[in-house]
Each structure stands twice: as C-alpha cells, then as structure tokens.
Design an enzyme around this catalytic site. Structure first.
Site, PDB file in Angstrom:
ATOM      1  N   GLU A   4       6.578   8.769   3.974  1.00  0.00           N
ATOM      2  CA  GLU A   4       7.500   8.264   4.995  1.00  0.00           C
ATOM      3  C   GLU A   4       8.460   9.364   5.476  1.00  0.00           C
ATOM      4  O   GLU A   4       9.129   9.991   4.666  1.00  0.00           O
ATOM      5  CB  GLU A   4       8.280   7.065   4.450  1.00  0.00           C
ATOM      6  CG  GLU A   4       7.418   5.796   4.403  1.00  0.00           C
ATOM      7  CD  GLU A   4       8.026   4.683   3.591  1.00  0.00           C
ATOM      8  OE1 GLU A   4       9.051   4.897   2.925  1.00  0.00           O
ATOM      9  OE2 GLU A   4       7.459   3.575   3.609  1.00  0.00           O
TER      10      GLU A   4
ATOM     11  N   THR B  26       4.121   1.646  -2.378  1.00  0.00           N
ATOM     12  CA  THR B  26       2.931   1.254  -3.170  1.00  0.00           C
ATOM     13  C   THR B  26       1.717   2.007  -2.674  1.00  0.00           C
ATOM     14  O   THR B  26       1.538   2.214  -1.516  1.00  0.00           O
ATOM     15  CB  THR B  26       2.636  -0.261  -2.976  1.00  0.00           C
ATOM     16  OG1 THR B  26       3.723  -1.002  -3.474  1.00  0.00           O
ATOM     17  CG2 THR B  26       1.344  -0.665  -3.684  1.00  0.00           C
TER      18      THR B  26
ATOM     19  N   THR C 224      13.585  -5.246   1.271  1.00  0.00           N
ATOM     20  CA  THR C 224      12.741  -5.794   0.197  1.00  0.00           C
ATOM     21  C   THR C 224      12.990  -7.298   0.098  1.00  0.00           C
ATOM     22  O   THR C 224      14.117  -7.710  -0.146  1.00  0.00           O
ATOM     23  CB  THR C 224      13.127  -5.116  -1.136  1.00  0.00           C
ATOM     24  OG1 THR C 224      12.687  -3.790  -1.061  1.00  0.00           O
ATOM     25  CG2 THR C 224      12.456  -5.789  -2.309  1.00  0.00           C
TER      26      THR C 224
ATOM     27  N   ASN D  62      13.616   3.423   5.291  1.00  0.00           N
ATOM     28  CA  ASN D  62      13.851   2.558   4.122  1.00  0.00           C
ATOM     29  C   ASN D  62      15.166   1.817   4.160  1.00  0.00           C
ATOM     30  O   ASN D  62      15.376   0.874   3.413  1.00  0.00           O
ATOM     31  CB  ASN D  62      13.693   3.390   2.853  1.00  0.00           C
ATOM     32  CG  ASN D  62      12.210   3.634   2.604  1.00  0.00           C
ATOM     33  OD1 ASN D  62      11.474   2.714   2.262  1.00  0.00           O
ATOM     34  ND2 ASN D  62      11.764   4.853   2.871  1.00  0.00           N
TER      35      ASN D  62
END
Lengths: 219, 220
Positions: free
Chosen positions: B88, B1, B220, B215
């Site tokens: 990232e 985001t 999430t 990641n």
C-alpha cells in the site's frame, strides 16, 4: 447464444478489472507460461461479483476446483486471533490428506467473529460441498477483508450456483479468480511455470493477494 | 492479509507435499513485509492433482523432489515479491539479500529485519542512501555477527565495507533510488555479515505518505 456470449464477455471483463502484476520469477530450469491456478492439469477456476464488497462491482468471490482428489497442504497465520476460515482449514487438513476445492471471499475477513463466524464458514463449506457433490471436509475456505465483520452469507450462498457455473480451465478463469480475491491490491497476482520432474513435464501455478497488513508468519 | 492458492499436476505423497510447501513458504511469503502487521487470515493452500503422469515423489531427498521444490519456491517467490511490490502506497520493491551467516535461517532473519525497518523504508521513499539505518536494522536482528565484517551495498554502490563507512557518490546513490521509484522498479540492498555459508533474501517496499492515507480511511 447471447447469454453465453454475455457470460464469456463477463469472464474477460472480470479478469481485466485490474492489471496484472509484474511477476519476477527467479532464473531456473523452467519457463513461465500463462494460466495461473488453471495451468496445471485438472484445475478450474472462476471469479465473480457476488455482492460481498462494501462498494463497487469488482469480483469478490473466487473458486478453485480440482477434477480429482488433490493432495492438500496449507500454511496458516500464527496470529492467535486466527480467523474462522483459518481454524476451519487447519481442522479440515487434519481430517483429510486431500481436497477438491478452495472457496475464497473478499470483503469481510470473518475474523474476531466468534462462534457465529465459525458457523458461517461451516454453512458455506457444506452448501458448496452439496452443490459439487463432495464431502464438506474436501472444501477449503479463505477470506479477506474487514476484521470483525461476518461474511455476507446470504449473498454468498445465493451467488454459489453462478460461481460454480463459471468454473473454467481457461486463463480467464484463473485471472478472474485472481481479481476476485483482492482487497486494496492495485494489481492481480497470478503466475504459472512449466518444468520437468524426471522425464515428465509438470506445471506449477498460483495466485495470491496482499497489499496491506503484510508481515506473514505462517506455519 | 495475504492469501495464496498454489496448484500443480505433479505426483507427490501427502507428507512430502506438506513439508515442501512449508519450506517454500519460509523462502517466500514468510520473507515479505509491508507494514509489520501479521494478519489474522494469512493462508496458503497448495493442491497437487497428480494428473501430469510424472513419477511419484515419495521422499524429500530424490532429484525429482528437489526439482519440484525449486519450482514451488520459484512460483511462491514470484507471487510473494508481487505482494511486496504492490504494498500500500509503495513506489518500489525493496529486495534485501544477506550472506555470510552460519545458516539460511539467520540470513533470512537479518534480511527481513532490514526490509521491515520503517526508517529504512522511509529513507528509500526519501531517496536517501542511508546506510546507517541499514546497518542498524541488521544489528538488531538478534543474529550475532562481527561488525568488522559488515558490508553494505545499494545496487552496485558500496556504502560500507569491513565495518567502515566509505566515501561514495551520494548523488549517484540517490538517483539510483529515484529511478527505481519512478519506474516502480526494484531497489537492491546487499549485505554481507561474515564468511559463513548462510544466504537469504527478504522483500519489502518503501514507506510513503499514501500508506497512512489508505489506512486512515480503510476502517476495520
């Protein structure tokens, strides 16, 4: 004196939690100045640790406020699964051409959280509005963090008095806000420039965050 | 985001300000990419206090409006590039400049297609001057152009011209990429697709093993 000194130290500490990003401004009839979102006249900012992050004590709650009714504009994700703060802000901008404050939390994105998540946004905006003696629609909200998790509302509401009390028009205010909006960022992103419009000097400043899930299509 | 908050003390009417902000977003934040995932939360809020006392800007066409627009573009581009720079796992910023299309929007589309390509990003991480992948990503941007006009440079090293691959100093090109990675600097990919007036840029970063690591762990 010691408590004031402590808070001032905390502001500096908050601002320096992560280093500043190198900001590559294109050449033009302006010069870069310090101050980020607080460089322009009328703006204050703060960034504090409100207990929202999953781990660590990096600041996670930011506030940018304007002393007067500011002309507002916004650009928002076109992702259909729009987060509650995105839906809320689009409605607020439709209702009002001006705004007075932007409240930003890191840690939870308040996305895919349904009606309950939307109620959380309303409650945070109305609590802050009451504290600042403003109307709710003059408060805009941004969130970032884990999708599917509702914001830690109790912690956020309890931190509001300290956040409002930390507002300042200083560079540290801008920098601590730029830290508080980060998630996996390794640097804080804040910049300001000074230029002339007609014969008068104006300033444009800003802060941003972002490191992953980055392919914006905003409208 | 990505989130952004922009502030100014310029004096500007609401409808003008809202249009200016969208133009600046299309030249900055909407031209960056790290992983091709468009977030649920991307937001830019821009506030104008009007406390500078400057003359009021009430239409988009006057000189003051274009002065404020260029300031807004500059601040948003500076912030947008810092997001791509801090992607990232990134070791360098990738700036893709495209010219020669019929308009700005087409050039922006080709530039973003190249900056978004996982194969281009991985080649930059592997310090591989892989002009073929750059040509391929330009080719699938859904912007028509004449292949015989395609020109590709990596920094100052010309890799392709007139649609023809050129002999080039592979070691020099690879060390250009190597240096950018060591300094967390900028890799410049310059593309020309014709003689049109359109120009545009996009920014991204290289694709490293760390992106997957970060990641795979950040749930999430």
């Amino acid at each position: 004196m010691s408590s004031v000194a402590t808070d001032a130290v905390k502001d500096v500490l908050a601002a320096n939690y992560i280093p500043a990003a190198p900001i590559l401004i294109p050449e033009g009839p302006w010069q870069q100045i310090s101050g980020g979102v607080t460089a322009a006249k009328g703006f204050k900012a703060a960034g504090i640790y409100g207990g929202l992050r999953a781990q660590g004590e990096k600041p996670d709650l930011a506030l940018v406020s304007c002393d007067v009714d500011a002309i507002s504009a916004g650009a928002f994700t076109t992702n259909v699964v729009a987060a509650a703060p995105v839906v809320y802000c689009k409605q607020a901008l439709e209702k009002s051409k001006t705004a007075r404050a932007v409240l930003i939390n890191a840690g939870q994105a308040n996305a895919a959280t349904g009606d309950a998540g939307f109620q959380d946004v309303i409650e945070c905006a109305s609590s802050l509005a009451e504290m600042l003696q403003l109307r709710q629609k003059e408060i805009l909200i941004e969130s970032t963090g884990v999708i599917g998790h509702r914001i830690k509302k109790k912690a956020l509401l309890e931190a509001l008095p300290k956040l409002v009390g930390s507002l300042s028009s200083t560079i540290e205010g801008a920098d601590s806000a730029a830290v508080a909006i980060t998630t996996t960022d390794l640097v804080r992103k804040s910049v300001a420039i000074e230029s002339k419009v007609g014969e008068t000097c104006i300033r444009v400043g800003g802060m941003a965050k972002g490191s992953g899930m980055i392919h914006p299509n905003m409208a | 985001t990505m989130l952004g908050v922009i502030t100014t003390d310029a004096v500007v009417d609401s409808d003008v300000w809202r249009k200016m902000v969208q133009v600046a977003v299309s030249r900055s934040f909407n031209q960056i990419t790290v992983d091709g995932d468009t977030s649920t939360n991307d937001t830019v809020i821009a506030l104008a206090s009007g406390l500078s006392g400057a003359s009021r800007i009430s239409n988009l066409n006057g000189p003051e409006a274009s002065q404020l627009q260029s300031c807004l573009d500059a601040v948003m581009q500076g912030l947008a590039k810092s997001i791509a720079w801090d992607g990232e796992g990134a070791t360098c910023l990738i700036e893709v400049s495209v010219k020669g299309t019929s308009d700005e929007a087409e050039a922006a589309k080709v530039a973003r297609s190249v900056a978004s390509s996982s194969l281009v990003k991985a080649a930059v991480y592997g310090r591989d001057p892989n002009w073929g992948r750059i040509a391929c990503a330009a080719g699938y941007a859904t912007v028509p152009f004449n292949l015989s006009k395609l020109q590709i440079s990596l920094g100052d090293i010309l890799l392709m011209d007139g649609g023809q691959p050129l002999p080039f100093d592979r070691a020099a090109a690879s060390s250009y990429l190597q240096r950018a990675g060591e300094e967390h600097g900028t890799v410049e990919i310059r593309i020309s697709v014709g003689d049109g007036p359109g120009e545009g840029k996009a920014w991204g970063c290289d694709l490293s093993y760390d992106y997957v690591k970060i990641n795979a762990e950040y749930t999430t």
